[in-house]
Design a protein around this motif. Structure first.
Motif, PDB file in Angstrom:
ATOM      1  N   SER A 174      46.070 -95.521 -35.041  1.00 22.88           N
ATOM      2  CA  SER A 174      45.949 -94.193 -34.448  1.00 22.88           C
ATOM      3  C   SER A 174      46.511 -94.254 -33.041  1.00 22.88           C
ATOM      4  N   GLN A 223      46.797 -86.524 -33.239  1.00 19.95           N
ATOM      5  CA  GLN A 223      47.468 -87.803 -33.024  1.00 19.95           C
ATOM      6  C   GLN A 223      48.963 -87.575 -32.769  1.00 19.95           C
ATOM      7  N   HIS A 268      56.458 -94.502 -37.177  1.00 23.78           N
ATOM      8  CA  HIS A 268      56.251 -94.180 -38.597  1.00 23.78           C
ATOM      9  C   HIS A 268      57.189 -95.009 -39.475  1.00 23.78           C
ATOM     10  N   THR A 271      41.234 -86.983 -35.071  1.00 28.32           N
ATOM     11  CA  THR A 271      41.785 -86.512 -36.346  1.00 28.32           C
ATOM     12  C   THR A 271      43.309 -86.496 -36.286  1.00 28.32           C
ATOM     13  N   LYS A 272      43.947 -86.402 -37.448  1.00 30.57           N
ATOM     14  CA  LYS A 272      45.407 -86.511 -37.520  1.00 30.57           C
ATOM     15  C   LYS A 272      46.126 -85.415 -36.745  1.00 30.57           C
ATOM     16  N   LYS A 273      45.543 -84.213 -36.703  1.00 31.43           N
ATOM     17  CA  LYS A 273      46.249 -83.118 -36.022  1.00 31.43           C
ATOM     18  C   LYS A 273      46.284 -83.319 -34.509  1.00 31.43           C
ATOM     19  N   ASN A 333      52.260 -81.429 -32.128  1.00 34.31           N
ATOM     20  CA  ASN A 333      51.551 -80.932 -33.302  1.00 34.31           C
ATOM     21  C   ASN A 333      51.239 -79.463 -33.068  1.00 34.31           C
TER      22      ASN A 333
END
Length: 465
Positions: free
Chosen positions: A135, A277, A284, A273-275, A95
Motif C-alpha cells: 500500500s 492509495q 504496478h 482503502t484503495k480509493k 483518484n
C-alpha cells in the motif's frame, strides 16, 4: 504470525514500525526513526511494506462533469484538462469518486485527490523491492485510515500535530470531506502553543461554515500535544466540541501510548482503502511482473514435480517387475531341478488318458441337477434317471406330491411350472404332466438335455379328471 513494516517517509526522517499480525491484532516488535538515506539498506532483507509519504503539494479539487458521461477514460481526460487549467501542469497520479449530484443542471461533482508524480515517485527510490509494496498513500489518508479504526462517530475532526505542522481532516460517514495542512512559524514555545490552538480553531470554524449540513460532534487529537491538557482544554473551550485523544490501543500492542503518537501516520497506512492509495503505473508494472514471475516459477516447479512423480512411478514399476522376474526365474530353476522328467511314451500315455477322462467327464449329472436346482428345492424328486450317448447327456426327474385341497395343488403347480420356465435357456427341456386331480396328487416328469437346442418348451399334458 505475519511480519510486516509500516513506513512513514517525512522530508527529514523516516518512522518505521516492525509488526506481527495475529488475527486482527498488531504487535509492535521494533520501532525506528532513521534518516531517509538509510532506508534502502534497512529494508533490503525485509518484505511487506505499507507506505505513507509526506507531500508538500497535493491535489485536492472538486470538478463538475455532466452526468451523461459514464466512460472512465473520458472522465479521466476531462479531469486532466481541468487540473491543467487549475495550474496542476505536472504529470499527476490521482483518484476520483463522485461526492454529489446537481439535479438542476445534471452535473456530478467529483472529488479529485492526487499527487505530482515526479516528487512522489522520487520517494520510491528509497525502497529496495517495489514488488513488496502492499500500500502507498499520503499522510492525510493515513490519518483517515487510523481515525476510521478508532472513532465510531458519524462526523468528526481528526487533528495530528507534528512539530510545527498541523494536519486536519474532517470526516463524514467515513468519507474525507475536508483537509488542510498548516505550518506554525513561531519559535517561542508559548507563542507556538497559542498559534497552534488558534490555527486549529480557525480551521474547524472554517470547515463548519463550509459544511453547515454536517453536524460535527468530536475532535480527535493525536501527535505532539497528545499529553498537553492545557492546549486540549483551550481547543475544547474555543470550538465547543468534545475533544478526545486518538489512541489505537485496542488493536496495536507492544508500544506505550506516548511513543505510539510518533507513529500515527505509519500505523494509519495499514488501513487505507484503495480509493485513497497512490501507486504509480511503474510500480504496478513491477508488481505484475513479480507476480507473473512467481506464478511461472511455481508452475514450472509443479511441472517438474509432476514429471518427477511420473518418472519415479515408472521406475518403481520397472524395479518391481524386475524383482518379480528374478523371483519367478529362481522358482522355475528350483522347480526344474526338483521335477521328475518322463519319456515321450509315458507322456503320450498320460495324454490319451486325460483325453479319455475329459470326454466322459465333460458332462456330468451334477451339472444337470444344478440346472433344475430350484425345482428340487421346491419338491424333492422321487426319481432321477440320466442317460448319456456319444455327445449328449439327458436327465429325467420325476416329481410327486399329495395335497389335501385342490387349491393347494393348483398353487403348487403354478409355482412349479414358473420355475420350469426359468431353466437355463441354453438347454432343451420338456415336461410331462401326469397329475391326478381326483386324488389331488401332483405328478410331473421333467426331462433336460444339452443337445442342439430346438424348441424351447415342449409341453405334454395328460391330466386325469
Amino acid at each position: 504470525m505475519k511480519r510486516l513494516y509500516t513506513i512513514n517517509i517525512q522530508n527529514s526522517y523516516v518512522a518505521i514500525l516492525s509488526l506481527d499480525k495475529q488475527d486482527d491484532i498488531f504487535y509492535v516488535r521494533k520501532h525506528h526513526i532513521i534518516e531517509p538515506d538509510k532506508l534502502f539498506k534497512f529494508l533490503k532483507s525485509k518484505k511487506s511494506y505499507y507506505l505513507s509519504i509526506e507531500q508538500d503539494e497535493v491535489i485536492d479539487e472538486k470538478i463538475s462533469i455532466k452526468s451523461i458521461i459514464k466512460s472512465d477514460s473520458v472522465i479521466k481526460n476531462l479531469i486532466l484538462r481541468q487540473l491543467y487549467e487549475n495550474k496542476h501542469t505536472q504529470k499527476n497520479i490521482f483518484n476520483y469518486y463522485p461526492v454529489s449530484k446537481n439535479q438542476k443542471d445534471e452535473q456530478i461533482i467529483y472529488q479529485i485527490d492526487g499527487v505530482h508524480e515526479k516528487n512522489y515517485l522520487s520517494q520510491f527510490n528509497l525502497i529496495p523491492k517495489w514488488d513488496e509494496i502492499k500500500s502507498a498513500t499520503i499522510n492525510k489518508f493515513s490519518l483517515l485510515g487510523i481515525s476510521s479504526q478508532c472513532i465510531k462517530e458519524k462526523s468528526y475532526f481528526s487533528i495530528h500535530i507534528q512539530s510545527n505542522k498541523i494536519t486536519t481532516i474532517a470526516v463524514n460517514d467515513n468519507v474525507l470531506v475536508f483537509s488542510r495542512v498548516n505550518i506554525i512559524l513561531s519559535e517561542d514555545i508559548q507563542d507556538k502553543k497559542i498559534n497552534l490552538v488558534e490555527e486549529i480553531v480557525q480551521t474547524i470554524t472554517y470547515a463548519q461554515q463550509q459544511f453547515r449540513e454536517i453536524d460535527f460532534s468530536l475532535i480527535a487529537i493525536s501527535g505532539s500535544i497528545f499529553t498537553d491538557d492545557v492546549m486540549i482544554e483551550h481547543i475544547y473551550m474555543s470550538s465547543g466540541l468534545s475533544v478526545s485523544s486518538l489512541y489505537p490501543n485496542t488493536f496495536i500492542k507492544g508500544l506505550e501510548n506516548e511513543k505510539l503518537q510518533e507513529y500515527i501516520f505509519s500505523i494509519g497506512s495499514l488501513f487505507v482503502t484503495k480509493k485513497y492509495q497512490f501507486i504509480p503505473k511503474l510500480i504496478h508494472g513491477v508488481k505484475q511482473y513479480a507476480f507473473a514471475s512467481k506464478f511461472l516459477l511455481w508452475l514450472s516447479i509443479c511441472f517438474i514435480l509432476i514429471g518427477s512423480l511420473f518418472a519415479y512411478e515408472k521406475f518403481t514399476l520397472y524395479y518391481e517387475s524386475l524383482q518379480k522376474y528374478e523371483q519367478n526365474k529362481s522358482i522355475l530353476d528350483k522347480a526344474t531341478i526338483s521335477t521328475d522328467i518322463y519319456s515321450i511314451e509315458e507322456l503320450d500315455k498320460s495324454l490319451k488318458y486325460l483325453q479319455m477322462s475329459q470326454k466322459y467327464m465333460k458332462h456330468h449329472p451334477i451339472d444337470m441337477i444344478l440346472d433344475i436346482k430350484h425345482l428340487i428345492e421346491l419338491q424333492k424328486p422321487q426319481e432321477l434317471i440320466w442317460s448319456y450317448d456319444d455327445k449328449n447327456l439327458k436327465l429325467s426327474a420325476t416329481f410327486k406330491r399329495s395335497f389335501s385341497t385342490l387349491k393347494e395343488l393348483y398353487m403348487f403347480e403354478k409355482d412349479f411350472f414358473d420355475e420350469v420356465k426359468d431353466i437355463n435357456s441354453t438347454l432343451n427341456y420338456q415336461y410331462l404332466i401326469k397329475s391326478d386331480y381326483e386324488k389331488m396328487e401332483f405328478h410331473t416328469i421333467v426331462t433336460v438335455d444339452n443337445s442342439a437346442k430346438g424348441q424351447k418348451v415342449e409341453q405334454q399334458t395328460r391330466r386325469r379328471r
